[in-house]
Design an enzyme around this catalytic site. Sequence first.
Site, PDB file in Angstrom:
ATOM      1  CB  CYS A 195      -0.982  -0.008   1.175  1.00 56.56           C
ATOM      2  SG  CYS A 195      -0.264   0.230   2.803  1.00 56.56           S
ATOM      3  CG  ASN A 243       4.252  -1.621   5.271  1.00 62.82           C
ATOM      4  OD1 ASN A 243       5.316  -1.965   5.780  1.00 62.82           O
ATOM      5  ND2 ASN A 243       3.277  -2.474   5.088  1.00 62.82           N
ATOM      6  CB  CYS A 279      -3.782   1.649   7.023  1.00 65.98           C
ATOM      7  SG  CYS A 279      -3.770   3.038   8.150  1.00 65.98           S
ATOM      8  NE  ARG A 280      -4.486   1.413   1.433  1.00 69.84           N
ATOM      9  CZ  ARG A 280      -4.354   2.012   0.265  1.00 69.84           C
ATOM     10  NH1 ARG A 280      -5.294   1.870  -0.664  1.00 69.84           N
ATOM     11  NH2 ARG A 280      -3.293   2.751  -0.008  1.00 69.84           N
ATOM     12  CB  SER A 281       0.305  -3.409   2.833  1.00 70.01           C
ATOM     13  OG  SER A 281       1.075  -2.420   3.455  1.00 70.01           O
ATOM     14  CG  ASP A 308      -4.972   4.892   2.928  1.00 74.16           C
ATOM     15  OD1 ASP A 308      -5.072   4.509   4.110  1.00 74.16           O
ATOM     16  OD2 ASP A 308      -3.924   5.354   2.445  1.00 74.16           O
TER      17      ASP A 308
END
Length: 137
Positions: A9, A12, A14-16, A121
């Site tokens: 993401c 690095n 939140c999402r990934s 995001d």
Amino acid sequence: MTHRILFVCLGNICRSPTAEAVTRAKAQARGLDLIIDSAGTGDWHIGKPPYGPMQAAAKAKGYDLTSLRARQVSGADFGSFDLIVVMDDDNAAALSAIGPTDRVRRFTDYAPEAGLAYVPDPYYTRDFDGTLALIET
């Protein structure tokens, strides 16, 4: 055969890292032998833990992100991972500038029922639970 998956993401935080933790937990529950990691296309958060509200949302669902630390994706990752899964098209474009895209896929390609072209995001949307639900899908 071990499969190596990298989730990517923007920062690095939140999402990934959430995708890393969720996928790791689901793989372990199924007895799958996978190497899973995450990285960001940007360098703003290198060495920092995932964003606090994202950690809280994940913890509420039983996922522990506390040991994870942000890192930036590198050219070496293209040779180290069988599959690189990006959260949005901007991440894919950033990766195309540093390596071959034959192993790069969008996360939402694996969740077509969500009807989304990308993983929103939560750092900006503030919908940490919604992002986590999509990643669990």
